[in-house]
Write a protein that holds these residues in place. Structure first.
Motif, PDB file in Angstrom:
ATOM      1  N   GLU A   7       9.066  46.205 120.609  1.00 16.88           N
ATOM      2  CA  GLU A   7       9.773  45.204 119.814  1.00 16.88           C
ATOM      3  C   GLU A   7      10.915  45.854 119.038  1.00 16.88           C
ATOM      4  OE1 GLU A   7      10.738  41.454 118.642  1.00 16.88           O
ATOM      5  OE2 GLU A   7       9.161  41.979 120.059  1.00 16.88           O
ATOM      6  N   LYS A   8      10.686  47.081 118.546  1.00 17.24           N
ATOM      7  CA  LYS A   8      11.720  47.796 117.801  1.00 17.24           C
ATOM      8  C   LYS A   8      12.916  48.111 118.694  1.00 17.24           C
ATOM      9  CE  LYS A   8      12.755  51.955 115.092  1.00 17.24           C
ATOM     10  NZ  LYS A   8      14.146  51.722 115.308  1.00 17.24           N
ATOM     11  N   LEU A   9      12.664  48.587 119.905  1.00 16.68           N
ATOM     12  CA  LEU A   9      13.761  48.904 120.820  1.00 16.68           C
ATOM     13  C   LEU A   9      14.537  47.638 121.171  1.00 16.68           C
ATOM     14  CD1 LEU A   9      15.446  50.758 122.552  1.00 16.68           C
ATOM     15  CD2 LEU A   9      13.661  50.678 124.305  1.00 16.68           C
ATOM     16  N   ILE A  10      13.830  46.557 121.436  1.00 13.18           N
ATOM     17  CA  ILE A  10      14.500  45.287 121.735  1.00 13.18           C
ATOM     18  C   ILE A  10      15.369  44.871 120.553  1.00 13.18           C
ATOM     19  CG2 ILE A  10      14.152  42.817 122.160  1.00 13.18           C
ATOM     20  CD1 ILE A  10      11.617  43.631 123.764  1.00 13.18           C
ATOM     21  N   ALA A  11      14.848  45.000 119.336  1.00 11.45           N
ATOM     22  CA  ALA A  11      15.615  44.642 118.136  1.00 11.45           C
ATOM     23  C   ALA A  11      16.835  45.544 117.964  1.00 11.45           C
ATOM     24  CB  ALA A  11      14.719  44.713 116.897  1.00 11.45           C
ATOM     25  N   ASP A  12      16.672  46.840 118.194  1.00  6.80           N
ATOM     26  CA  ASP A  12      17.796  47.780 118.062  1.00  6.80           C
ATOM     27  C   ASP A  12      18.896  47.464 119.068  1.00  6.80           C
ATOM     28  OD1 ASP A  12      16.426  49.089 116.033  1.00  6.80           O
ATOM     29  OD2 ASP A  12      15.860  50.811 117.278  1.00  6.80           O
ATOM     30  N   VAL A  13      18.502  47.191 120.307  1.00 11.29           N
ATOM     31  CA  VAL A  13      19.476  46.889 121.349  1.00 11.29           C
ATOM     32  C   VAL A  13      20.151  45.539 121.067  1.00 11.29           C
ATOM     33  CG1 VAL A  13      19.779  46.411 123.821  1.00 11.29           C
ATOM     34  CG2 VAL A  13      18.393  48.359 123.075  1.00 11.29           C
ATOM     35  N   ALA A  14      19.375  44.563 120.595  1.00 13.85           N
ATOM     36  CA  ALA A  14      19.943  43.257 120.248  1.00 13.85           C
ATOM     37  C   ALA A  14      20.968  43.404 119.124  1.00 13.85           C
ATOM     38  CB  ALA A  14      18.843  42.282 119.846  1.00 13.85           C
ATOM     39  N   LYS A  15      20.639  44.203 118.109  1.00 13.50           N
ATOM     40  CA  LYS A  15      21.567  44.435 116.991  1.00 13.50           C
ATOM     41  C   LYS A  15      22.846  45.090 117.492  1.00 13.50           C
ATOM     42  CE  LYS A  15      21.946  46.596 112.489  1.00 13.50           C
ATOM     43  NZ  LYS A  15      22.170  47.956 112.155  1.00 13.50           N
ATOM     44  N   TYR A  16      22.719  46.086 118.341  1.00  9.47           N
ATOM     45  CA  TYR A  16      23.874  46.778 118.912  1.00  9.47           C
ATOM     46  C   TYR A  16      24.759  45.794 119.676  1.00  9.47           C
ATOM     47  CZ  TYR A  16      26.537  49.814 122.041  1.00  9.47           C
ATOM     48  OH  TYR A  16      27.542  50.422 122.750  1.00  9.47           O
ATOM     49  N   HIS A  17      24.161  44.945 120.502  1.00  9.81           N
ATOM     50  CA  HIS A  17      24.939  43.981 121.268  1.00  9.81           C
ATOM     51  C   HIS A  17      25.573  42.920 120.369  1.00  9.81           C
ATOM     52  CE1 HIS A  17      22.971  45.927 124.681  1.00  9.81           C
ATOM     53  NE2 HIS A  17      24.051  45.534 125.337  1.00  9.81           N
TER      54      HIS A  17
ATOM     55  N   ALA B 110      29.772  53.846 123.094  1.00 12.13           N
ATOM     56  CA  ALA B 110      28.678  54.447 123.866  1.00 12.13           C
ATOM     57  C   ALA B 110      27.820  55.344 122.984  1.00 12.13           C
ATOM     58  CB  ALA B 110      29.233  55.237 125.045  1.00 12.13           C
ATOM     59  N   ARG B 111      28.435  56.091 122.092  1.00  9.41           N
ATOM     60  CA  ARG B 111      27.675  56.967 121.192  1.00  9.41           C
ATOM     61  C   ARG B 111      26.734  56.188 120.286  1.00  9.41           C
ATOM     62  NH1 ARG B 111      32.870  60.139 120.295  1.00  9.41           N
ATOM     63  NH2 ARG B 111      32.561  62.022 121.533  1.00  9.41           N
ATOM     64  N   ARG B 112      27.061  54.949 120.030  1.00 11.79           N
ATOM     65  CA  ARG B 112      26.247  54.110 119.134  1.00 11.79           C
ATOM     66  C   ARG B 112      25.100  53.408 119.860  1.00 11.79           C
ATOM     67  NH1 ARG B 112      30.473  50.544 115.909  1.00 11.79           N
ATOM     68  NH2 ARG B 112      28.524  49.691 115.088  1.00 11.79           N
ATOM     69  N   PHE B 113      25.098  53.473 121.187  1.00 17.62           N
ATOM     70  CA  PHE B 113      24.053  52.799 121.978  1.00 17.62           C
ATOM     71  C   PHE B 113      22.693  53.364 121.574  1.00 17.62           C
ATOM     72  CE2 PHE B 113      21.680  51.104 125.423  1.00 17.62           C
ATOM     73  CZ  PHE B 113      22.469  50.163 126.073  1.00 17.62           C
ATOM     74  N   PRO B 114      21.721  52.513 121.233  1.00 19.11           N
ATOM     75  CA  PRO B 114      20.380  53.026 120.884  1.00 19.11           C
ATOM     76  C   PRO B 114      19.743  53.740 122.074  1.00 19.11           C
ATOM     77  CG  PRO B 114      20.602  50.694 120.321  1.00 19.11           C
ATOM     78  CD  PRO B 114      21.810  51.060 121.136  1.00 19.11           C
ATOM     79  N   ASN B 115      18.879  54.714 121.793  1.00 17.68           N
ATOM     80  CA  ASN B 115      18.155  55.398 122.871  1.00 17.68           C
ATOM     81  C   ASN B 115      17.401  54.338 123.666  1.00 17.68           C
ATOM     82  OD1 ASN B 115      16.411  56.808 124.529  1.00 17.68           O
ATOM     83  ND2 ASN B 115      15.717  58.210 122.960  1.00 17.68           N
ATOM     84  N   PRO B 116      17.732  54.164 124.958  1.00 13.51           N
ATOM     85  CA  PRO B 116      17.118  53.090 125.731  1.00 13.51           C
ATOM     86  C   PRO B 116      15.717  53.394 126.255  1.00 13.51           C
ATOM     87  CG  PRO B 116      18.678  54.279 127.083  1.00 13.51           C
ATOM     88  CD  PRO B 116      18.757  54.885 125.713  1.00 13.51           C
ATOM     89  N   ALA B 117      15.236  54.614 126.055  1.00 13.95           N
ATOM     90  CA  ALA B 117      13.930  54.991 126.606  1.00 13.95           C
ATOM     91  C   ALA B 117      12.796  54.447 125.736  1.00 13.95           C
ATOM     92  CB  ALA B 117      13.822  56.506 126.720  1.00 13.95           C
TER      93      ALA B 117
END
Length: 138
Positions: free
Chosen positions: A21-31, A94-101
């Motif tokens: 859920e945290k990764l999804i939230a981080d990626v959503a915030k980035y987008h 690109a540098r701001r992209f959250p770690n996708p793993a």
């Protein structure tokens, strides 16, 4: 200038392990940040290669090969497409992209610039592409 940030697959993504859920939230915030900046064109995750296939060509022959495919690190788990003014701006995003793993393990994105029709010399084939509107979406 359009760029694709390619999220490289991992053993977890190929096994169908869903992100936290945290990764999804981080990626959503980035987008959301990309969208607010007016640079986001498209973004999506991809199902594991076990649900896909490849078409292999040998001259005019075609063979369909069902997934899964080996070497997860060579596969794509998702992508983000942006349109920016410079290579440097794309690099900053690109540098701001959250770690996708999953769980902060080792992850990787690859960034590639799109060809634009203007990159090619004039020809009938390029004009046909231009008329479709597909290759010129910006």
């Amino acid at each position: 200038m359009r760029f694709m940030m390619i999220v490289k697959a991992t053993k977890d993504s190929e096994a169908g392990v869903m992100p936290s859920e945290k990764l999804i939230a981080d990626v959503a915030k980035y987008h959301e940040e990309l969208q607010k900046a007016g640079v986001l064109l498209d973004a999506s995750g991809l199902q594991p290669s076990s649900k896909g296939w490849r078409v292999k060509y040998a001259g005019a022959k075609r063979a369909v090969i069902d997934g899964p495919f080996a070497e997860a690190k060579e596969l794509i788990a998702g992508y983000t497409i942006i349109q920016v003014k410079s290579r440097e701006e794309a690099m900053e995003w690109a540098r701001r992209f959250p770690n996708p793993a999953v769980d902060g393990k080792e992850g990787e994105i690859e960034v590639r610039q799109f060809f634009e029709l203007e990159d090619f010399g004039p020809s009938d084939a390029i004009e046909r592409f231009r008329e479709t509107g597909v290759a010129t979406k910006k």
